[in-house]
Every structure is written in structure tokens, then in C-alpha cells.
Design an enzyme around this catalytic site. Structure first.
Site, short mmCIF file in Angstrom:
data_model
loop_
_atom_site.label_atom_id
_atom_site.label_comp_id
_atom_site.label_asym_id
_atom_site.label_seq_id
_atom_site.Cartn_x
_atom_site.Cartn_y
_atom_site.Cartn_z
N ASP A 188 -5.32 4.74 12.68
CA ASP A 188 -4.65 3.45 12.74
C ASP A 188 -4.54 3.03 14.19
OD1 ASP A 188 -4.14 2.93 10.25
OD2 ASP A 188 -1.99 3.28 10.25
N THR B 115 -1.82 0.63 15.41
CA THR B 115 -0.42 0.44 15.78
C THR B 115 0.36 1.74 15.71
OG1 THR B 115 -0.66 -1.70 14.77
CG2 THR B 115 1.56 -1.02 15.36
N ASP C 168 0.41 5.22 8.25
CA ASP C 168 1.87 5.20 8.23
C ASP C 168 2.40 4.38 7.08
OD1 ASP C 168 1.04 2.80 9.08
OD2 ASP C 168 2.11 2.78 10.98
#
Length: 1181
Positions: A458, A460, A780
Site C-alpha cells: 500500500d 498510505t 490496512d
């Protein structure tokens, strides 16, 4: 509504029977209430309590303020309604573990042999010593020596006990470690509740009935509750019902929220109505007997209200996962099929162990046969004696001795220490990885990580710091490169913007003052929303008063953010009956819905597609190229006279918007990430970035991180384009098309969760390139669940991750940092190397010991290494060696080579060269000593000694030299890639040093004081020095071996391969079925074929019967056969519909046959047509 205060009398007022202490509701009432669903539940609440508020009053809690948090009150609630805690399964006791360790086949054989030997040594038949039995009984010097015959049997038993205790202790400490890990995971689980009007986070175990809990997207509900207020709430209840559709929750239709379910969308508040064993999850756990006898009860069927037979599935709790791992790494001969394929390393080890075991069995059988034949021929044929009855016990004693020698050969051949080495190595790594911010949930993930060839990360929070800040804005027709001053913006525009941001964001998102003086303000909740709230504060305004003026209850309708909408909208009702909607979201998506924009005067003007394209070109792309996320904030008014809009028709509602502002949010790259990514690339691991951001932002960040390097032709694709390239005309994903895309793909932007899953699955299944890919994924969000599950190793974020993501992951990154992944790679490779080091050491010992025992026995009728000595070498030394070699700390140099991949053999050519090279040296030395040792050392020969003769110096020297060579070879085994300096970094591993010195000290004790049990006599100092000198020769010989270039030794074979390509295709056919290791399949192929034949016949008979009977009633469930393997797989339950009958065909992979009770075998006998039957049969193959 009165806030609950603690003015009721203290003391324990929990009364007997139906009386309910101070509360107006009993546990039973709440339990019955929670069993109702949808409209039934709504009616029941209205009839009994008036509304949810009425229930809150009875529970003495305020929907707004929550509980008072008074300890007396909380204690009372604990006592009456129970604690939010499901007692875990009882841990196995030490004695149970001892019993399990005793199940080991080799140990059982040894025990039997030792007991027979003991029994015979105490049995002295009359006339046994007479001349008639020939030389057999001769050579016994004195009575005392013949009395000592029991010692060998006793010593074998004693060493077996030691081994069992060591194994059991290892298992026990491992279990304890898991429990520790478990409780740590549980302690870290916190949930947001409201107490005294304050929003606080408390550990899940402290939630009580009556608490007001805030729920939001991504939560795993910790207790049952009833919705008080919700925005667009959708729940995934598949863990309870097996239905994959998301269930909408609302006060009017279905306010019941159940523990263990996942919030997939929206937010809200609930009043907790059942905790712990009274919650739905708890009830299921009690049904399954999770507390005590999970093993016995495989599947429990319960009836729900409408009479559908439902299979109940325990939540995939860490408890379940944990017991799976325990099964997996135990050195007990159990096969465990887990959800995931067995890990790469375990697959290779099982194969190797089976191969070695077969060889050892053959060798030991041959040894016994040769010894017995030689004895029989020599005694009865050559010397022509007849078998006398009174001599039988003596002959039998000889045969037992031969049998023990055979067993000894077998014991030495089987690498007993292997499972132990794996366990120690993994457990040690897991413990150390905790310090490196990796919380390992599944043991084998640790070692799989060492093989990783690709990481899909990912953006972020993993690559960036997840501290978002607005740095640019386009407002009132002007592009500001820094945040503008408040007076530079028209007051009307500013007002509109501040209102829009404050109201149209989750009220759980806040900016709190810094914890330490001079620190940064704390961002709580969604980080993008925090950046926007930060902008409000930068503009010298405050969002809190606006939120107080418009509390969540006043929000008319909320469209929460989700991955398909990529925007969030909130509707307010105006006093005049009209509505105003605030929206925010990804700029290119929201701008497409805008038909107006606020100009410099704060007045809306027309915004045409051509204006939009210009804005994208002049504002959005330059912002994105600076690596900023662009967010557009907009609004829309619905006039009162037009009546209430159709809220469910989202496309019409989210249209005709007026753009207020476009902001550029910066999320700075973590300073340590570029170096970590460079390390990965040096280590041969490809890092790919998968993000929901737009492509320019993604490309800018990827360049800053070093994922994209200037001058290389890597692909950056958007999700839409990616799908066009990999799907055929029917919209199906084709592996061939994917194989053209993924090798060059580095950035996938604007990707949906499905894209991420497709990419991961495509890379794992791909067969292009020399090796198969092993993929790690970080995630996440709730939507990352499928990709995390599919990946070989799933990393969830410990701080920003949702419960759903953590549940699906293998490793949790406690600091959300990409560098921790690099650490995990290092540890993973280290595990692999540690096991290879141990194998190199162990196999050298095995080869030498087996050959010595075999040839010695065949030539001198007696193994030069006695059973007890072999046990000392094989079991104790190996256990210690596994401890020493499995705890080598990792070095940076591990990251300088390419990953091994799935099908790289465990034992490389270099290792094979080392094993055989050292074996040659050791064999030459030992045979020289065996046949000419008495002349070299000028001592008596120990060959052809009669039964029960005292230990000779000669054989003691052979044994001692053998052990010394192993000791020094242990130092050689520290390096497996042909390095010269075997002492490098030896001080960094105190365990290694202490093990080597400890073993040496023990060896001195055994030789000098071991006496009869160890068949040793004390040696002189000269003899000791010679033994050590020969041992040191191992180190010099090792230098000689490493000087021979491996590539000249083409004849050396590798061993312990992974799966081959053909097998992989086979595996893919059974995608989704649990896979079992191929080596174990080989062992069971016979059984499987037999069952399969039986099953086919059964099936044919059934089909014939079914056709024959007009009522089709002949379809009975197969007899409940005992399953092929005696292991308990965690049952994956399927919702069985009334009509569906299952006949469990035996799958090609040979996993456990779970005889599911077929629905048609119920007393009604109403079977079903064979067409349905054949269909259900095919579907389950």
C-alpha cells in the site's frame, strides 16, 4: 433522560432467580432478544421496551453520555451480565505433551527393544553356561560382569526418557509462547466507547452490558448490541450465517448487531446488550465446546427459527489459528491440513524426511538380517552345533542385541532433530521479530517471507508517514501554492467550506493537542479527514462548535466513504423543508459530478466539461505530479418545493454539485523507506505499489521511494486500464494476458480491492520465469482482506489497520513501517539458512554413523558405536546442535543474494559437497582406527568381544574421535554457501559457543565416568589429545573442501526439492481445496486409491438404486467411515440447504474426508432425483 449516576446502593445486589438486581432486564431476556432478527426484533423492542431508548433506560445508561464509569456500577454489570471474555481452550498439560512425544515410532521400537533386553538380562536359565552352547557363552570374565547385562537396556530407556522430556518441554514452552502472543494480541484490541460523555478506547475485555460503543467501517464487533443511531451501516455477517451478502442495518428494519461480524461500510452507535459467553459468538463457542472438547465434536448442527439446518462455524479466531500452527510444527507424526498450503519449507522437509527414513529402514533391516544370518550360519552350519533348548535364552539374547543394533542404525538414520530445529528456529525468530515490530500470527509466515520474490505494498501509511497536511488549494478561481490567509478568501466561501468539512466527516475524527510539549498535534481517526480539519484550524476557525450545533442525530442521511464510491456525502434538512448535501472525495470523481463552481466573489458559476478538463490540466495534474492527493469539496442544495428526493437513487443525488475548493494533501514519504526499497531490490525482491490514489500522485511517490527508477521501462497503470489489458471480451481474467502485464508492472493506481486480489492471485499462479513467485502483501483496510488472505504472507498494519485486515493477515506490523518488512525478509531467510546449516551437520552425522554401524556390524558382528552412544550422538547432541545452529542471528549479507523461490532444493550442491566431503574424512579416520587402532595406540583390540564383556579402550577411542569430529564439524556447518571463514561472527551467538563447550564437557564426563552404561573406559591424557587433534583436522579438511569449485562436481545431486511445475498445475485444478503435502500423499496413495475405488463402487450402487426406486429414496448417506488421516482439521462449515445432499467424494488432494450428514438421510426419506445428486457430487469434487 437521566444520566446514569452511581446513587444506587453499593454492594452486591445480584439476586437469585428471575430478579435482576438493579436493572430492568435479565440476561435471559437479552439473550432471547438477540436471537431475533430484522422486523421480529424491531417489533419485540417496541412491544417490550417502547424503543431502544427505553431499553437504555432499563439498562441505566444514557445513549448520549454513556455509562458513568463508576467502578461499583461496572462491577455490578460484570457480575450480572458476565464479562466480555470467552475462556480459551485449556492448554495441554505437560503430561499430555509427554504422552504425545512418546507416540514417536522410532522411540516406541527402542522402548520395546530395551524392555526385551532388560527382561532377558535378568533371566538366567539353568545350564545356560554349559559347554554345549559353545563359544556363545564363553568370554564372560566374572559373575559381576554378566550381572551388568541390564545396564544397556536401562541406559536406552533412560536416554529415551531424556529425549521425550526435551521434546515435551519444547512443545510446552512453544505453547506457552503462543498463549503469551495470544494475550498480547488480545490486549492490543481496543474498542471505542462513550463514558461520561467522553469518547475513550478501552480493551475489548472491559466492555460491559449497557456501554454505548461507537462503531465504524472496518471494525470487528466485540459484543452484541442494538443500534441507537447509524449512517449507511452495512455489516458482513458471513462469519455467523455463511451468507456473503452485506446486511444493511437501520433502526427501522434491522437494528441487531452481532459480535464477530465485520462493519463493511458506514458508522454508528450501539448499546451493548450481550457480552462474552452470552453473545452470539460465545453461544456458538459453547455449542462447539470450544472450552473443553473441541476435538471430539467436529460439527454441531443447530436449528434456526425458520428450520433451515445451519452449519455453525467458529469464528476464525486466533485461537483456532493458533492451534493450527501448534499442530503444524509439532514433531509428532501428524499431518495437518491448514487453510493455506503447507509452507514451502515444511513441504521440502517432509519430502526429505520421508526419503531419509526409507533409506534408514532398508539399511537397518539389512543390518539385522546379515547379523542373524552370519550368527546362525557360523554357529549351526560351520561349527555344526545343534540348537539346544537350554541355550535358547542365550541365543535370544544375541538376537535381541542384533535387533537393538538394527534399531540403532534406524535411529541414527532418521533425522530426529529436524522438527526440533525447525521449531526452535521459528520460535526463536518469532520472539526476536517482536523486537523488530513484526507480530507473527502464523509461524510459517516467518519462513515463507525469506522466499518472497515480490511485495505488493500500500502507499498510505506504509511507504508514507500517514500524517497528512493540506499544502495547496484551488479556491475562488485561484491556485494557492501554500495555504492561503483567511482574509484572502471570501467570507461566504470560507463559511461554506468550513461547514462542509466539519459536518461531512466522521465525528470520530479529531485533532487533539500534542501529548508532549512541543510535539505534533495528535491525529485521531481518518487521516485524510484530519488533514481537512487541520486546514480549518490553519484558517483560524474551529470545527468543534459547528459539530456541537449539528450533532450526529441531526444528520438526515449519510453516504459513507467506500472503495467503489470514493466519496462521502452528508445531507442536512434545512428549516424551510429543503435539504443541503455536502460532498467530498477524489477530485477527478467529484469534479465529474460538478456543474457549478464558486468563483472569486463566492457566487456559483457554470462549470462545463471543457472547464473541467482545463482545471485537471492546470490544477490537478500539477498537484498530483508533486505527489499530492487531490480532494474536492462540494455541496448541493435541494429546494423545498421539489419535495423529498429519492435518496436511494445515488446517481441522481450525487450530481449537479457545486465545487467549493480543491485541496492538495501531502503525505510525506517516510525517510527510511527509499533505502529499505533499495535493499529489497538488491535482494532480488520486486516492490510494487498498489494504491487508490490517482496515477500522477502514485507515480510521483513511487519515484521518491525508488520503486520507479528513471530510464527504466516499467509500467504504471490505472485500475481501469489494467482490467482492459488482462480481461478477455467476456470480462474474464486470463492468466496469459496477466503474464504479459505483471512482470513490468510497478505501480497500480486507482485500484479497487478486486484489482489487488486479481494481481496477487495472478502473480502467485503464474508459471512464467524460472521460479514461481512468492508474494507478500501489505494492507490496512477492510477491503484488503481478500488480497491479504490470498498472499503467501499478508502484512496488516498494527496502528492504522482495521480488525478485519488483522484477522486476515499472517504478520502484523506494529509500527506500520515498510522497513519492518525488510527485517521480516532477513529473519525469514535466516530461518531457511539455519535449517540448512543444521541439515548439513545432521546429515554428515547420519551418513557416517549409519555406514559405520552397518559395515562394523557386518564385519565384526558388533556395532563399533553402541546403542547408547548412538543415542547420545543422535538425540542429545543433535538437540543441542539444533539449538546452536538454529539461533544464529541474521546478518545484512543475507540481503545480498536472490530469494530461493519455491522449488529451490533444501540441500544445494555446495552443501552436498560439504556433507560427502566431511563424511569421507570421518569414515577414513574411523575405519583406520577400527581396524588398526590397537596397533597405533598400542592397546588391546576391541573387535569380536563376547557378549557382556567390559568396554574396551579401543572402542572408546573410536567413539571419542567420532564425537570430536562432529563437534568441530558443527563449527564448519555455520557456513553453507562455501565461505572460508567459519568463525566469522561466532561471538554474536552466545548460545552456539555455550552449546559447543557444554557438549565437549559432557563428552569428557561420559568417557571418563560413563563406564558400562556408555560402554566407555577412561582414557589417558595422550589419547585425549590425539582425539582432539583428529577433531581439529575437520576444520583444516573443511578449508580443503571449500577450495574445490562446486561447478566441477556435476555428479552431485541436490535434495529436498520443492514442487515441480507439473504438480503446480495439478494444484491449480484443486484451487480452494485444502492441499496436502506431496510426500505425504505418496505415503497414502495406496490407502487413497483403495478408498477411492470403494467410493466409486458405492456411488455407482447409489446411482443405480436411485434410478431403481421410484421415490428416489435410496439415497442414503455413506456409512460414517473413519477418516483417512487421524487429524482434526478445523472444520470449514458450509451452510447446507434442505435439498442438498452431500456424498463426500475423495478429492484428488487426499485431504480429510469429512462425512457430512446428507440432508436426505433424515427420517422422511424424501430423497431427490439423481440429477441433483450428480450435480452436488461434481460441485464438491
Amino acid at each position: 433522560m437521566a444520566n446514569n449516576t452511581a446513587d444506587h446502593p453499593p454492594g452486591n445486589s445480584v439476586a437469585e432467580g428471575n430478579h435482576d438486581g438493579d436493572f430492568g432486564v435479565t440476561v435471559a431476556e437479552l439473550r432471547n432478544l438477540m436471537e431475533l432478527r430484522s422486523s421480529e426484533a424491531v417489533n419485540k423492542i417496541q412491544d417490550t421496551y417502547g424503543d431502544v431508548q427505553g431499553l437504555c433506560r432499563r439498562l441505566k445508561t444514557s445513549p448520549i453520555e454513556g455509562l458513568s464509569g463508576n467502578p461499583v456500577d461496572l462491577e455490578k454489570r460484570h457480575a450480572l451480565y458476565g464479562q466480555n471474555f470467552i475462556p480459551p481452550k485449556k492448554a495441554k498439560t505437560f503430561l499430555q505433551l509427554v504422552w504425545e512425544a512418546l507416540q514417536d515410532v522410532t522411540l516406541i521400537i527402542l522402548e520395546i527393544a530395551a524392555i526385551i533386553s532388560l527382561g532377558l538380562s535378568f533371566y538366567h536359565p539353568p545350564g545356560g553356561d554349559s559347554e554345549a552352547c559353545g563359544q556363545v557363552a564363553g568370554g564372560v570374565e566374572d559373575e559381576g560382569e554378566s550381572q551388568a547385562g541390564w545396564i544397556e537396556g536401562a541406559a536406552i530407556l533412560f536416554s529415551v526418557i531424556i529425549v521425550v522430556l526435551v521434546t515435551a518441554f519444547n512443545d510446552w514452552s512453544k505453547e506457552k509462547q503462543f498463549r503469551g502472543l495470544q494475550s498480547r494480541i488480545e490486549q492490543e484490541q481496543k474498542f471505542t466507547v462513550i463514558r461520561k460523555g467522553q469518547v475513550i478506547q478501552i480493551p475489548v475485555a472491559e466492555i460491559v452490558v449497557g456501554d454505548i460503543a461507537q462503531i465504524k467501517y472496518g471494525d470487528l464487533l466485540p459484543a452484541d448490541g442494538i443500534l441507537i443511531q447509524g449512517n449507511d451501516l452495512k455489516i458482513d455477517e458471513s462469519s455467523l450465517t455463511g451468507e456473503s451478502d452485506q446486511v444493511r442495518k437501520s433502526l427501522e428494519k434491522d437494528p441487531m448487531l452481532l459480535s464477530g461480524t465485520h462493519v463493511m461500510e458506514g458508522s454508528g452507535r450501539m448499546v451493548v446488550s450481550a457480552v462474552g459467553l452470552n453473545s452470539q459468538t460465545g453461544i456458538i463457542f459453547t455449542l462447539l465446546g470450544a472450552s473443553e472438547n473441541e476435538e471430539e465434536k467436529k460439527v454441531k448442527k443447530t436449528k434456526t427459527q425458520d428450520g433451515i439446518a445451519l452449519e455453525i462455524q467458529p469464528l476464525k479466531s486466533d485461537e483456532a489459528a493458533e492451534s493450527e500452527e501448534k499442530e503444524e510444527v509439532k514433531p509428532v507424526k501428524k499431518v495437518n491440513v491448514t487453510k493455506k498450503e503447507k509452507s514451502v519449507l515444511q513441504g521440502k522437509l517432509t519430502r526429505l524426511a520421508v526419503q531419509i527414513g526409507k533409506a534408514g529402514l532398508i539399511m537397518s533391516a539389512v543390518t539385522v538380517i546379515i547379523l542373524i544370518l552370519y550368527f546362525v550360519i557360523d554357529n549351526f552350519a560351520v561349527q555344526g552345533r545343534s540348537w539346544l533348548a537350554e541355550c535358547t535364552p542365550i541365543y535370544i539374547q544375541y538376537f535381541v542385541k542384533f535387533f537393538i543394533i538394527g534399531v540403532t542404525v534406524l535411529v541414527v538414520a532418521v533425522p530426529e532433530g529436524l522438527p526440533l530445529a525447525v521449531t526452535i528456529s521459528l520460535a526463536y525468530s518469532v520472539k526476536k521479530m517482536m523486537k523488530d515490530n513484526n507480530l507473527v500470527r502464523h509461524l510459517d509466515a516467518c519462513e515463507t517471507m525469506g522466499n518472497a520474490t515480490a511485495i505488493c505494498s500500500d502507499k498510505t501509511g506504509t511507504l508514507t508517514m500517514n500524517r497528512m497536511k493540506v499544502v495547496q488549494a484551488y479556491i475562488g478561481d485561484k491556485h494557492y501554492k501554500t495555504v492561503p490567509e483567511p482574509d484572502a478568501i471570501k467570507p461566504e466561501t470560507l463559511e461554506m467550506m468550513v461547514n462542509s468539512i466539519s459536518i461531512n466527516s466522521a465525528y470520530t475524527t479529531k485533532i487533539l493537542p500534542p501529548e508532549k510539549e512541543g510535539g505534533l498535534p495528535r491525529h485521531v481517526g481518518n487521516k485524510t479527514e484530519c488533514a481537512l480539519l487541520g486546514l480549518v484550524l490553519d484558517l483560524k476557525r474551529d470545527y468543534q462548535p459547528i459539530r456541537e450545533e449539528v450533532p450526529e442525530e441531526k444528520l438526515y442521511k449519510v453516504y459513507t466513504f467506500n472503495s467503489s464510491r470514493k466519496s462521502m456525502s452528508t445531507v442536512l434538512k434545512n428549516p424551510d423543508g429543503g435539504f443541503r448535501m455536502y460532498s467530498k472525495g477524489a477530485s477527478e470523481i467529484v469534479l465529474r459530478k460538478c456543474s457549478r463552481i464558486l468563483d472569486a466573489q463566492g457566487q456559483p458559476r457554470i462549470f462545463k466539461p471543457k472547464d473541467r478538463d482545463e482545471m485537471v490540466r492546470k490544477v490537478i495534474e500539477p498537484m498530483a505530479c508533486d505527489g499530492l492527493r487531490t480532494i474536492c469539496v462540494a455541496y448541493r442544495d435541494f429546494p423545498a418545493e421539489a419535495g423529498e428526493p429519492e435518496w436511494d437513487n445515488e446517481n441522481d443525488i450525487l450530481n449537479e454539485l457545486t465545487c467549493i475548493v480543491v485541496v492538495g494533501i501531502e503525505d510525506p514519504v517516510r525517510p527510511e523507506v527509499p533505502e529499505a526499497i533499495a535493499k529489497c531490490q538488491r535482494a532480488g525482491i520486486t516492490v510494487r505499489m498498489v494504491t487508490g490514489d490517482n496515477i500522477n500522485t502514485a507515480r510521483a511517490i513511487a519515484t521518491k521511494c525508488g520503486i520507479l527508477l528513471p530510464g527504466e521501462d516499467f509500467l504504471c497503470l490505472e485500475g481501469k486500464e489494467f482490467n482492459q489489458q488482462i480481461r478477455n471480451d467476456n470480462g474474464e481474467v486470463e492468466q496469459e494476458r496477466l503474464d504479459k502485464v505483471w512482470p513490468k508492472l510497478r505501480v497500480l493506481a486507482r485500484s479497487s480491492p478486486t484489482d489487488k486480489h486479481t494481481l496477487v492471485k495472478g502473480i502467485i499462479d503464474s508459471t512464467v520465469g524460472e521460479t514461481r513467485q512468492v508474494v507478500a502483501v501489505t494492507g490496512d483496510g477492510t477491503n484488503d482482506g481478500p488480497a491479504l488472505k490470498k498472499a503467501d504472507v499478508g502484512f496488516a498494519m498494527g496502528i492504522a489497520g482495521t480488525d478485519v485486515a488483522k484477522e486476515a493477515s499472517d504478520i502484523i506490523l506494529t509500527d506500520d513501517n515498510f522497513t519492518s518488512i525488510v527485517k521480516a525478509v532477513m529473519w525469514g531467510r535466516n530461518v531457511y539458512d539455519s535449517i540448512s546449516k543444521f541439515l548439513q551437520f545432521q546429515l554428515t552425522v547420519n551418513v557416517v554413523a549409519v555406514i559405520v554401524a552397518f559395515t562394523g556390524a557386518c564385519i565384526t558382528q558388533d556395532s563399533p558405536l553402541k546403542a547408547v552412544q548412538m543415542l547420545w550422538v543422535n538425540l542429545i547432541m543433535d538437540t543441542l546442535a539444533s539449538l546452536a545452529l538454529a539461533t544464529e542471528p541474521p546478518t545484512e549479507s543475507l540481503l545480498l543474494r536472490r530469494p530461493y523461490g519455491r522449488n529451490k532444493p533444501l540441500i544445494s550442491r555446495t552443501m552436498m559437497k560439504n556433507i560427502l566431503g566431511h563424511a569421507v574424512y570421518q569414515l577414513v579416520i574411523i575405519f583406520t582406527l577400527l581396524f588398526t587402532g590397537e596397533t597405533i595406540f598400542d592397546i588391546d583390540s576391541g573387535r569380536n568381544a563376547p557378549l557382556h564383556s567390559p568396554p574396551s579402550e579401543h572402542y572408546t577411542i573410536v567413539f571419542n574421535v567420532f564425537v570430536m569430529m562432529q563437534l568441530f564439524n558443527e563449527i564448519n556447518a555455520r557456513k553453507i554457501h562455501g565461505e572460508r571463514n567459519v568463525f566469522e561472527g561466532i561471538y554474536r551467538n552466545p548460545i552456539f559457543c555455550s552449546v559447543v563447550l557444554g557438549t565437549f564437557a559432557l563428552q569428557i564426563v561420559i568417557v571418563q565416568f560413563g563406564g558400562k552404561p556408555f560402554s566407555c573406559t577412561a582414557l589417558t591424557i595422550d589419547q585425549w589429545l590425539w582425539c582432539v587433534f583428529i577433531g581439529v583436522g575437520e576444520l583444516l579438511w573443511g578449508q580443503l573442501i571449500s577450495a574445490i569449485p562446486t561447478h566441477h562436481l556435476k555428479f552431485l545431486k541436490e535434495a529436498g526439492h520443492g514442487s515441480t511445475k507439473e504438480e503446480i498445475h495439478e494444484e491449480q485444478m484443486t484451487e480452494g481445496a485444502d492441499e496436502i503435502d506431496h510426500a505425504e500423499m505418496e505415503l497414502r496413495r495406496g490407502q487413497i486409491l483403495w478408498f477411492r475405488g470403494l467410493n466409486r463402487i458405492q456411488t455407482q450402487i447409489k446411482v443405480v438404486n436411485a434410478f431403481r426406486s421410484s421415490l428416489y429414496a435410496g439415497l442414503e448417506s455413506p456409512e460414517s467411515r473413519s477418516s483417512i488421516h487421524s487429524f482434526m482439521a478445523h472444520p470449514e462449515f458450509v451452510p447446507l440447504s434442505e435439498e442438498e445432499a452431500r456424498i463426500p467424494p475423495i478429492k484428488e488432494t487426499g485431504d480429510e474426508i469429512d462425512p457430512l450428514p446428507s440432508a436426505s438421510s433424515r427420517s422422511g426419506g424424501g430423497g431427490e432425483p439423481p440429477s441433483a445428486f450428480t450435480h452436488s457430487r461434481e460441485s464438491s469434487i
